[in-house]
Each structure stands twice: as C-alpha cells, then as structure tokens.
Motif scaffolding. Structure first.
Motif, PDB file in Angstrom:
ATOM      1  N   SER A  49       0.829  -1.214   0.000  1.00  0.00           N
ATOM      2  CA  SER A  49       0.000   0.000   0.000  1.00  0.00           C
ATOM      3  C   SER A  49       0.858   1.257   0.000  1.00  0.00           C
ATOM      4  O   SER A  49       0.394   2.320  -0.395  1.00  0.00           O
ATOM      5  CB  SER A  49      -0.919   0.007   1.209  1.00  0.00           C
ATOM      6  OG  SER A  49      -0.173   0.314   2.354  1.00  0.00           O
ATOM      7  N   LEU A  52       1.615   2.513  -3.695  1.00  0.00           N
ATOM      8  CA  LEU A  52       0.544   2.840  -4.628  1.00  0.00           C
ATOM      9  C   LEU A  52       0.700   4.280  -5.112  1.00  0.00           C
ATOM     10  O   LEU A  52       1.037   5.165  -4.319  1.00  0.00           O
ATOM     11  CB  LEU A  52      -0.820   2.667  -3.946  1.00  0.00           C
ATOM     12  CG  LEU A  52      -1.288   1.233  -3.783  1.00  0.00           C
ATOM     13  CD1 LEU A  52      -2.617   1.210  -3.051  1.00  0.00           C
ATOM     14  CD2 LEU A  52      -1.421   0.558  -5.121  1.00  0.00           C
ATOM     15  N   ARG A  55      -2.626   6.898  -3.450  1.00  0.00           N
ATOM     16  CA  ARG A  55      -3.342   6.186  -2.391  1.00  0.00           C
ATOM     17  C   ARG A  55      -4.155   7.182  -1.589  1.00  0.00           C
ATOM     18  O   ARG A  55      -3.746   8.323  -1.374  1.00  0.00           O
ATOM     19  CB  ARG A  55      -2.368   5.434  -1.498  1.00  0.00           C
ATOM     20  CG  ARG A  55      -1.270   6.275  -0.906  1.00  0.00           C
ATOM     21  CD  ARG A  55      -0.478   5.434   0.037  1.00  0.00           C
ATOM     22  NE  ARG A  55       0.673   6.185   0.524  1.00  0.00           N
ATOM     23  CZ  ARG A  55       1.314   5.843   1.619  1.00  0.00           C
ATOM     24  NH1 ARG A  55       0.940   4.797   2.299  1.00  0.00           N
ATOM     25  NH2 ARG A  55       2.343   6.552   2.014  1.00  0.00           N
ATOM     26  N   TYR A 124     -11.923   1.493   5.867  1.00  0.00           N
ATOM     27  CA  TYR A 124     -11.738   1.271   4.437  1.00  0.00           C
ATOM     28  C   TYR A 124     -13.050   1.101   3.676  1.00  0.00           C
ATOM     29  O   TYR A 124     -13.251   1.709   2.642  1.00  0.00           O
ATOM     30  CB  TYR A 124     -10.841   0.046   4.208  1.00  0.00           C
ATOM     31  CG  TYR A 124      -9.458   0.247   4.744  1.00  0.00           C
ATOM     32  CD1 TYR A 124      -8.575   1.087   4.098  1.00  0.00           C
ATOM     33  CD2 TYR A 124      -9.046  -0.379   5.909  1.00  0.00           C
ATOM     34  CE1 TYR A 124      -7.305   1.292   4.580  1.00  0.00           C
ATOM     35  CE2 TYR A 124      -7.782  -0.178   6.410  1.00  0.00           C
ATOM     36  CZ  TYR A 124      -6.914   0.656   5.734  1.00  0.00           C
ATOM     37  OH  TYR A 124      -5.675   0.866   6.230  1.00  0.00           O
ATOM     38  N   ASP A 133      -7.052  -0.205  -2.405  1.00  0.00           N
ATOM     39  CA  ASP A 133      -6.696   0.692  -1.315  1.00  0.00           C
ATOM     40  C   ASP A 133      -6.934   0.063   0.039  1.00  0.00           C
ATOM     41  O   ASP A 133      -6.268   0.403   1.014  1.00  0.00           O
ATOM     42  CB  ASP A 133      -7.503   1.990  -1.423  1.00  0.00           C
ATOM     43  CG  ASP A 133      -6.857   2.962  -2.380  1.00  0.00           C
ATOM     44  OD1 ASP A 133      -5.620   3.023  -2.364  1.00  0.00           O
ATOM     45  OD2 ASP A 133      -7.573   3.624  -3.148  1.00  0.00           O
ATOM     46  N   TYR A 135      -6.376  -2.944   0.805  1.00  0.00           N
ATOM     47  CA  TYR A 135      -5.608  -4.195   0.886  1.00  0.00           C
ATOM     48  C   TYR A 135      -4.997  -4.374   2.273  1.00  0.00           C
ATOM     49  O   TYR A 135      -4.903  -5.503   2.763  1.00  0.00           O
ATOM     50  CB  TYR A 135      -4.521  -4.169  -0.192  1.00  0.00           C
ATOM     51  CG  TYR A 135      -3.710  -5.415  -0.305  1.00  0.00           C
ATOM     52  CD1 TYR A 135      -4.307  -6.614  -0.651  1.00  0.00           C
ATOM     53  CD2 TYR A 135      -2.341  -5.399  -0.077  1.00  0.00           C
ATOM     54  CE1 TYR A 135      -3.576  -7.764  -0.764  1.00  0.00           C
ATOM     55  CE2 TYR A 135      -1.600  -6.545  -0.192  1.00  0.00           C
ATOM     56  CZ  TYR A 135      -2.211  -7.730  -0.534  1.00  0.00           C
ATOM     57  OH  TYR A 135      -1.477  -8.864  -0.637  1.00  0.00           O
ATOM     58  N   VAL A 136      -4.609  -3.259   2.916  1.00  0.00           N
ATOM     59  CA  VAL A 136      -4.014  -3.366   4.254  1.00  0.00           C
ATOM     60  C   VAL A 136      -5.019  -3.935   5.246  1.00  0.00           C
ATOM     61  O   VAL A 136      -4.690  -4.795   6.059  1.00  0.00           O
ATOM     62  CB  VAL A 136      -3.513  -1.994   4.724  1.00  0.00           C
ATOM     63  CG1 VAL A 136      -2.733  -2.139   6.003  1.00  0.00           C
ATOM     64  CG2 VAL A 136      -2.676  -1.352   3.671  1.00  0.00           C
TER      65      VAL A 136
END
Lengths: 167, 135
Positions: A49, A52, A55, A124, A133, A135-136
């Motif tokens: 992340s 990116l 982001r 998120y 975005d 993904y974390v």
C-alpha cells in the motif's frame, strides 16, 4: 464439573492420536509457519500500500494494533500450563487463576480479530475505497485469522502428546 | 548412512543454491543496487539462523529431563522458531517482489536457491542425526 475435568480436548477435532511425537513436531512447525505467514502477510500489505501511486488511505497505528493484541493473546494462551487447567495440583487457587488467564488470552485474540474487522469496515469499506486501497485492512484480517489458527494448531499438537502420555 | 558421495553431492547442491541466491541479486545489481544488496545479507542470515533454534533447544531440554520425556516446552519453542524462519526465507522475496523492489525473475531465482539450501541443510541434519543414534 466442566469441560476441563474430563480428558478431552476443547477442540472437537482433537480425536486423532495416530501420530506420536512426529505429529507433534510437525504440528509445532506448522504453527510457527502459520504465525510467520500471518505477520508476513501484514508486512506485504503495508509495503504494497505504501507504493501505490495515488493512495487515499494511510496506514497508521490502528492497523498494527489488532495484530499486536492477537499476538499477545496467543502468547498468553500458549504459556499456560495445560496441567494447571485440569486442577491436578494441590493448591486450590491455581486452576481458577489459570482459567482466568486463559479467558483473558482468548478474549484478547478474539478482540484483536474483531478489531481488525472493525478497522477494515470503518476505515476502508465505509469510505468507499477501491479494493486495492483497502488491501491493508484485508491483510490485517487475514493476519489475525492466521495467528488464531496457529494457536489452535499449537494447542492441538501439544494436546495429542499429552493424551498419549496420560494413557 | 551418509556416504562420502552423499556429502559431496550435498556440497554441490549447497553451492548451486548459494549461486542462485547470489545471482538473483547480482544479475539485477544495476537496477536496484542498494536494496538488493540489503536483501542478500538478510537472506544469508536467515539460512544460517534456521538450524540454530533446534540445536540450542534440544541441548537445553536434554540437560533438564533425565526421564527422556518429550513434554518439554523448550523443544517446542525451537521447532516453532524454526518454522518461522523457514517461512521468512520464502516470504521475504515474495514481499519484496510484490512491493516491486525486486523483479519477478529475481524472486523466482531467490526462492529456488532457498529451496536448495534448505533442502541441503535438512538432509544433512537428517543423516547426521541418524549417525549419532547408532553410537
């Protein structure tokens, strides 16, 4: 009196006893692998992340906290002597305190997992971010799940040998 | 039994594994000089550290229980840490490749080298343990 007093495992699938010390070794190796895989998954999410191009969400301490809490809970659960839970010692107070700490450990693990899910939802999903975005957050949920799975595998593989020795 | 031929073959496999790991860094040295240079240090450290917890913990546990019980938690801790190291050796290049620090071919070469080196270490330990059981 309750589930600790009989000799069965607390997990339903703790019946298999075909594998002796080899199975225990493999189980402990597997638990360590799952634990490291969970943390590497989280590191992957953070590093992915951070590169990116545009982001929208920045990872902060709130992403780290569920994994840390789950890991602490795993340490507490794994450090408890399993014999103290069954109440075979002379001191009357020891099983009670051991069960209290076991409850705290499981509560921390479940709380960490719930915290990771809530961070994923609140930070998120509710902001309508792209899947790439968030993904974390997904990685944190997977991390907590893998650490809980690792605890279960460790408990089962240590319980198998104890049952064999007890017979 | 570990014959002389086995030991020589293991040495060759170990050398090929290290060659792959070093090549995976050296071939792409022009592109990412500093970061890949850091990678090789970490990976070699992971290889050297991997068999250590088992050796240390079995020694520690052997001093304590004369009853030859396997129920020692120290041995389990050693196995747990070894499993963590093994996964670390494979996950580190994957994470680096996913973060686009190293390229995909470098990741593949690095993981192949890791498999060769770990296989050599495990096979050698297996033969060594079998020999020491007999005496």
């Amino acid at each position: 009196m309750d589930a600790f007093d009989n000799n069965n495992s607390i997990f339903i699938c703790g019946k298999f006893q075909c594998c002796g010390t080899k199975g225990r070794q493999f189980g402990v190796y597997f638990a360590g692998m799952l634990f490291a895989l969970g943390w590497w998954m989280f590191v992957d999410g953070l590093s992915f992340s951070s590169i990116l191009p545009d982001r929208k969400a920045y990872a902060g301490f709130e992403d780290w906290a569920p994994g840390i809490v789950t890991t602490l809970g795993m340490f507490i659960v794994s450090l408890i002597d399993k014999e103290a839970l069954r109440g075979s010692t002379f001191d009357e107070g020891i099983p009670w305190r051991a069960r209290l700490f076991l409850f705290m450990g499981f509560a921390m693990m479940a709380g960490g997992f719930a915290g990771s899910v809530s961070v994923l939802v609140v930070k998120y999903i509710m902001h309508d971010l792209e899947p790439i975005d968030s993904y974390v957050g997904i990685c944190a949920v997977v991390q907590c799940g893998l650490i809980m799975l690792s605890t279960a595998v460790l408990w089962i593989s240590q319980d198998v040998n104890e049952n064999q020795l007890g017979i | 039994m570990a014959g002389l031929r086995t030991i020589i073959a293991l040495a060759f496999v170990l050398a090929i594994g290290f060659l792959l790991v070093i090549l995976s860094c050296a071939l792409y040295y022009n592109w990412w000089p500093l970061l890949v240079g850091k990678v090789i240090k970490k990976r070699l450290a992971t290889y050297v550290l991997a068999p250590l917890p088992n050796a240390l913990c079995s020694r520690c546990a052997g001093q304590d229980d004369l009853m030859s019980e396997y129920n020692s938690g120290v041995v389990d801790a050693g196995h747990f840490i070894t499993g963590m190291f093994i996964v670390t050796g494979f996950c580190l290049p994957f994470v680096l490749a996913h973060a686009e620090v190293i390229t995909i071919p470098a990741m593949i070469m690095s993981i192949c080298g890791g498999i060769l080196v770990y296989g050599t270490i495990i096979t050698y330990t297996h033969f060594f343990a079998d020999q020491s059981d007999d005496y």
